[in-house]
Design an enzyme around this catalytic site. Structure first.
Site, PDB file in Angstrom:
ATOM      1  N   MET A   1      77.517 -11.827  11.255  1.00  0.00           N
ATOM      2  CA  MET A   1      78.675 -12.226  12.059  1.00  0.00           C
ATOM      3  C   MET A   1      78.978 -13.701  11.818  1.00  0.00           C
ATOM      4  SD  MET A   1      79.020 -12.527  16.184  1.00  0.00           S
ATOM      5  CE  MET A   1      78.576 -10.847  16.500  1.00  0.00           C
ATOM      6  N   PRO A   2      79.942 -14.006  10.970  1.00  0.00           N
ATOM      7  CA  PRO A   2      80.281 -15.418  10.752  1.00  0.00           C
ATOM      8  C   PRO A   2      80.865 -16.031  12.018  1.00  0.00           C
ATOM      9  CG  PRO A   2      81.269 -14.016   9.062  1.00  0.00           C
ATOM     10  CD  PRO A   2      80.753 -13.113  10.122  1.00  0.00           C
ATOM     11  N   LEU A   3      80.397 -17.227  12.336  1.00  0.00           N
ATOM     12  CA  LEU A   3      80.903 -17.944  13.508  1.00  0.00           C
ATOM     13  C   LEU A   3      81.256 -19.355  13.059  1.00  0.00           C
ATOM     14  CD1 LEU A   3      79.322 -18.021  17.049  1.00  0.00           C
ATOM     15  CD2 LEU A   3      80.281 -20.056  15.998  1.00  0.00           C
ATOM     16  N   ARG A  40      84.038 -14.741  14.317  1.00  0.00           N
ATOM     17  CA  ARG A  40      84.219 -15.514  15.553  1.00  0.00           C
ATOM     18  C   ARG A  40      84.713 -16.907  15.198  1.00  0.00           C
ATOM     19  NH1 ARG A  40      83.489 -10.981  16.637  1.00  0.00           N
ATOM     20  NH2 ARG A  40      81.793 -10.058  17.850  1.00  0.00           N
TER      21      ARG A  40
END
Ligand SMILES: O=C(O)C/C=C/C(=O)C(=O)O
Length: 68
Positions: A1-3, A40
């Protein structure tokens, strides 16, 4: 999940911030191939009285540039 977190000083047009979120999201999607729902983007706004460079806050810099 890249944030991705972006920190800005307060005061920008909400529409400009929304456009930034869109562009950051698109850049992550394009460059990493991440599913859209996994990305995100968090934008933090810091009051200009709480951000200092060289022991001068951005609020003080604003005031000085207005001749105050
Ligand atoms: O433009 C911003 O949101 C923050 C600006 C920061 C500076 O100008 C600085 O750190 O010198």
């Amino acid at each position: 999940m890249p944030l991705v977190e972006v920190t800005l000083s307060e005061g920008r047009d909400p529409a400009a911030i929304r456009a930034l979120i869109h562009e950051v999201h698109a850049a992550v999607e394009r460059s990493l191939g991440s599913p859209a729902q996994s990305i995100r983007v968090i934008v933090r706004e810091v009051p200009r009285t709480h951000w200092a460079a060289g022991d001068q806050t951005l609020a003080e810099r604003d005031e000085a540039s207005r001749g105050g």
